[in-house]
Scaffold this motif. Sequence first.
Motif: not given
Length: 761
Positions: A331-338, A367-374, A462-467
Amino acid sequence: MAFDVLPGLGSPMRRLEDPRLLTGGGRYMADAAAPHALQAVFLRSPHAHARIVAIDAAEARAMPGVATIITAADTATLGHNPAVTEIKDPAGRRHIEPPRLPIARDRVRHVGEIVAMVAAETLAQARDAAEAIMVEYDPLPAVVRGDDALRPDAPLVHDEAPGNLVCDWHKGDARAVDAAFAAAAHVARVAFRSPRILAGYIEPRGALAQWQAGCVTLTTPSQGVHLLHRILCDHILKIPREALRVVTEDVGGGFGPKLPPYPEQALSVFAAMRLERDVRWVQDRTEHHLADTHARDLVAEAALALDADGRFTAIRVEGVANFGAYVSTVNPTIPTGGMAKVITGLYAIPAAHLHLRCAFTHTAPVDAVRGAGKPEALVLLERLVDQAARETGRDPVALRRLNLIPRAAFPYATALGYRYDSGDYAALMDAVLTRTDAAGYAARRDASRAKGLRRGRGFACHLHGSGGWGTETSGVTILPDGTVEARTGTQSQGQGHATAYAQILAARLGLDPALIRIVQGDSDRIPRGGGTGGSSSTIISGATMTRAADTLIEQGRDAAAEALEAAPIDIAFEAGAYIIAGTDRRITLPDLARRLGGMKASADFADTVETWPTGIAIAEVEVDPETGAVTLDRFAAAIDAGLVVNPLLLGGQLHGGYAAGIGQALMEDARYDEDGQMQAATLMDYAMPRAGDFPDLDWISVPTPSPNNILGIKGVGELPTNGAPAAIANAVIDALAADGVTHIELPMTPARVWAALAARR
C-alpha cells in the motif's frame, strides 16, 4: 527492442481450462481434502479501538472437541508482517510502520482484528468455543476518515505515529507548477472523496495447514506463493524455508487482496506445527468484508491550469490517503506512486506536483484492488478536463484532442518522470467516437428529454502502468510422451493463464496448445516468482517462457543434427520441427524429445515489467430526475493493449474490469459509521453490479506494440477499471449540468443524485 509476431498469436482460442472448471473439476480452497483436519475459527474484535483488559478462555478450552485456543500470550515469538514497498518524505524519512502482529496484544485497532484462534474437531465445536471466550475490552474513541485522523484532536491509532501520519509524500516540481498557475489563463478545480471498496471475489480466502514429519504444507488461495512463503518463513513464523511448502490451486478471483499475507495463514501454520495436526480455516463473507484489505479511500483536491489556447500547462493535487489501521504489503506505493503514474493521463502536461498525506485510522488496512490508486486519480483528472471545458465554453472532445500526446512523441517522458512506451491516442479517440455513434448523440439526448429523462455523455482517457515483480524463472519441459510442462511463478485467479501461456508457447514451439500444461502455485516445484499483480503476468511469464522455449530449441539443434546426420549449421527450426535447410528431411520436436528422453530449458525474466496500455471510454447515461436513478445506456471503448495474444481473453478482462469500475461509480461503498462499525458487512448492505445493470460493453482494439518486451504486449487487467468511474462520473454530471448540478460524490447512488437535484431546485 524488437518484438516477435508469432503464428497463432492473436487468434480467439477458447480457454483450455474451461472444460475442467465447468464440469466440476476445479480445485478451490474448500475442495482440498483433509478429512481429519481441525477446524479453525477466529475470534474478532467487535470494537474499532479498545484496550484488551483480559481474556479468559478457561471455559472454552474445556469444551468438547477443542484442541487448542491460541491468544497473544501464545504467539509472543511470532513476528511482524512487513510492507514490501516504501515511500519517503522530502527529507528522505521512510514511512512509519508500526508492527502488525498475527494476534492483537494490548489493543485492537479495527473491527475484525483477531484476538484469539480456536481449533476444534468440528466447525460447530470451534464456533461454540469462540463464543465462550470472555474478552474484557476498554473501548476507546475511534477515527475512520483519513482527513479526520490528521486533526490535532483525533484519537491516536499508534503511539509510534504522532498525529496518525504515516508519511507526508511529495512528487513533482512544485515551483514549475506554481509558475504555470500564476501565468494561467484559466484554472479548473475539483474536489473529490473516493469511496472505500471491497474486492468481492467469488471465493473467499482460506488456509489448510497440513503437518507431516516436521514440515507443513499450506494450501491457500493466493496471487503467488513465493511472496507469501518468504514473509511467513522469514518475518512472521521465523522458520527455515524448507520447513514450509506453500501451494495454491485454483483461485476464484483475486483482484489484489489475495496477494498480501494475512494473520489467518500464519496462525494456521503455527497451530499445525504446535499440535502436529492438520488445521483448516475457510473464510465467511462477513470476515472478507471486515478483515481483508480494502481499497481507494482518498480525499483530494485537484487543479488544472490552461493557457489562452486551451492547452494544459500544469496539474496539482493535494490529498489525504487513508491507510487503515496498519501499513499493508504494497500500500505505501498505491495512493502515491499509483496516482503519480497516471495523473497526467494521455495528455502532454509539462508540469505536475502531488502532495499526499497518508493517515492511520481505525479501519481495515487498505491495499491494492484492481486499479491500485489509478481509478481515483483518473476521476480527478477527467473531471478536471470536463470542468475546464464547461467553464471555458469548449467542446470536451476538442479540448481532449488538443492536449493528447502525439504519436510522434513516443517514447514520452511525463512531468513526473515516467516513460510511456508507445501509443496512438488520436486513433483511439477516432475509433471510440465511431464505435458509439457520436453523430447520433444529439438525437438520443432529445429523445431522452422527451421522456422526462436527462441523458449525458462522459469521456475517460485512461491508462495503466503495469507493475509487479519480475523475479521470475520460467521452465519449459518436453516430456518423452510429447506433452509440454511449463512452470511459472505467476498465479492465475481466473484470467486464463493456462490458455494464454499455452498459446504463446505453442506459437513458439510449433505445437498444439492442447499438449501444453501450465504448472503454477507451488513453492517446492517452482524456483522463484513474483506472483501476479500490476497487470503484468503475461508480460513476465509470456516473455520468459518465450525465451525458455528459444533456449530449448537451440539446445536441441545438435541432437537434431545427429538424428538427421547433418551439420548443426545446416539445421533450421520451422513449424515445430528441425529440418535440413533446402530439403524435406525433418524431425519434429516431440520426436526428438522422445529420442532424448525429454528436453528442458529455463529462463529468467529479462524484459521490462512496465508497459502503458491505454484506452478511451465513452459512457452514456439516462437519469430520472424524479427518483435519481441512473441507467447506463451505452458504454464503449477503444483499447491499446499492444499486440494481443487472444482477443477472447482480452474481451473477458475488459468486460470484468469495466464492470468493476462501473460498480465503483454507481453503487459500491464499504462505509463505516463514526464509531468504526462497518455498515456494509454483508452483501445485503454492500451493493455489487449485476448483469442487468449493464448494456452490452462494446470495445475495439487499436494496438501499438510495446518495445519493452519481446512479444510487444501490454498488461490490461486493471486498465478498464481505471477508466470506467471517470466516464460514468462525467456522464452523470453532463446529464445534470443544465439543472445546475456540477458535483456528486461517488458512488452516484439514486439518493445522492436526487439530493443534488433537490438542492438545486
